[in-house]
Design an enzyme around this catalytic site. Structure first.
Site, PDB file in Angstrom:
ATOM      1  N   ILE A  69       0.806  -1.143  -0.271  1.00 23.94           N
ATOM      2  CA  ILE A  69      -0.006  -0.536  -0.291  1.00 23.94           C
ATOM      3  C   ILE A  69       1.193   1.055  -0.509  1.00 23.94           C
ATOM      4  O   ILE A  69       1.690   1.522   1.325  1.00 23.94           O
ATOM      5  CB  ILE A  69      -1.406   0.493   0.876  1.00 23.94           C
ATOM      6  CG1 ILE A  69      -1.551  -1.330   1.110  1.00 23.94           C
ATOM      7  CG2 ILE A  69      -1.465   1.579   0.843  1.00 23.94           C
ATOM      8  CD1 ILE A  69      -2.696  -1.629   2.544  1.00 23.94           C
ATOM      9  N   GLU A  70       1.015   1.841  -1.430  1.00 27.02           N
ATOM     10  CA  GLU A  70       1.759   3.162  -1.101  1.00 27.02           C
ATOM     11  C   GLU A  70       1.303   4.495  -0.644  1.00 27.02           C
ATOM     12  O   GLU A  70       0.111   4.983  -0.330  1.00 27.02           O
ATOM     13  CB  GLU A  70       2.026   3.746  -2.950  1.00 27.02           C
ATOM     14  CG  GLU A  70       2.973   1.894  -2.688  1.00 27.02           C
ATOM     15  CD  GLU A  70       3.890   1.764  -4.480  1.00 27.02           C
ATOM     16  OE1 GLU A  70       3.611   2.912  -5.361  1.00 27.02           O
ATOM     17  OE2 GLU A  70       4.851   1.285  -5.003  1.00 27.02           O
ATOM     18  N   GLU A 115       4.301  -7.728   3.340  1.00 27.39           N
ATOM     19  CA  GLU A 115       4.545  -9.150   3.749  1.00 27.39           C
ATOM     20  C   GLU A 115       3.768  -8.310   5.071  1.00 27.39           C
ATOM     21  O   GLU A 115       3.702  -8.830   6.399  1.00 27.39           O
ATOM     22  CB  GLU A 115       6.428  -9.100   4.103  1.00 27.39           C
ATOM     23  CG  GLU A 115       6.763  -9.910   2.520  1.00 27.39           C
ATOM     24  CD  GLU A 115       7.306  -8.932   1.789  1.00 27.39           C
ATOM     25  OE1 GLU A 115       6.991  -7.891   1.372  1.00 27.39           O
ATOM     26  OE2 GLU A 115       8.060  -9.052   0.833  1.00 27.39           O
TER      27      GLU A 115
HETATM   28  N1  THU Z   1       7.791  -4.091  -1.450  1.00 24.72           N
HETATM   29  C1  THU Z   1       6.775  -5.317  -1.254  1.00 24.72           C
HETATM   30  O1  THU Z   1       5.497  -4.814  -0.692  1.00 24.72           O
HETATM   31  N2  THU Z   1       7.380  -5.853  -0.263  1.00 24.72           N
HETATM   32  C2  THU Z   1       8.849  -6.178  -0.635  1.00 24.72           C
HETATM   33  O2  THU Z   1       9.664  -7.118   0.166  1.00 24.72           O
HETATM   34  C3  THU Z   1       9.717  -4.991  -1.042  1.00 24.72           C
HETATM   35  C4  THU Z   1       9.034  -4.196  -2.003  1.00 24.72           C
HETATM   36  C5  THU Z   1       6.322  -2.809  -2.560  1.00 24.72           C
HETATM   37  C6  THU Z   1       6.849  -1.632  -1.931  1.00 24.72           C
HETATM   38  C7  THU Z   1       6.387  -1.272  -3.052  1.00 24.72           C
HETATM   39  O3  THU Z   1       5.283  -0.871  -3.503  1.00 24.72           O
HETATM   40  C8  THU Z   1       7.547  -1.610  -4.335  1.00 24.72           C
HETATM   41  O4  THU Z   1       6.952  -2.983  -3.760  1.00 24.72           O
HETATM   42  C9  THU Z   1       8.077  -0.938  -4.939  1.00 24.72           C
HETATM   43  O5  THU Z   1       9.438  -0.897  -3.572  1.00 24.72           O
END
Ligand code: THU
Length: 136
Positions: free
Chosen positions: A43-44, A55
């Site tokens: 979720i950004e 995770e």
């Molecule tokens: N991201 C994850 O959800 N899990 C990880 O272990 C690495 C990165 C997501 C964060 C961000 O929304 C996108 O991937 C790019 O970094």
């Protein structure tokens, strides 16, 4: 639950990703010792740093529900939701796993067409700092 089934649940979770900035969609499925499964997605945020990984979404949902014993997690991800290679959890997520899991915790790193690689937490986070071992 078989690893393949957990990977499928991670792929399902990936479809919930909110990733308008990176376009990178990630899904996770966390298997608890009682057999329950918690799914999570990334979720950004426009301010970037508040972004949470898939995770940790799964872990925090589970911990809020009172779960503390975990067996395995499956993680998948890719640009636009296309799985192109095996997905390695980020370092912050590995440390969060270590807070609640021992070194034998299983991580299924998903790839294309349901493929996955299995690693223990110890393999992904060697010489880890853990509250149970270092803060007693
Ligand atoms: N991201 C994850 O959800 N899990 C990880 O272990 C690495 C990165 C997501 C964060 C961000 O929304 C996108 O991937 C790019 O970094």
């Amino acid at each position: 639950m078989k690893p393949e089934a957990l990977v499928s649940l991670a792929i399902e979770a990936m479809k919930k990703a909110y990733a308008p900035y990176s376009g990178y969609q990630v899904g996770a499925a966390l298997l608890c010792a009682d057999g329950s499964v918690y799914q999570g997605c990334n979720i950004e945020n426009a301010s970037y740093t508040p972004t949470i990984c898939a995770e940790r979404t799964a872990f925090f949902k589970a911990v809020y529900d009172g779960k503390r014993d975990f067996v395995a997690i499956a993680v998948v991800g890719g640009k636009g939701g296309v799985l192109s290679g095996t997905f390695p959890p980020c370092g912050v997520c590995r440390q969060v796993m270590r807070e609640f899991c021992d070194n034998a915790f299983q991580i299924y790193m998903g790839g294309p067409q349901g493929s996955f690689e299995t690693h223990t937490l110890e393999e992904l986070l060697p010489y880890s700092f853990s509250a149970k071992e270092h803060m007693k």
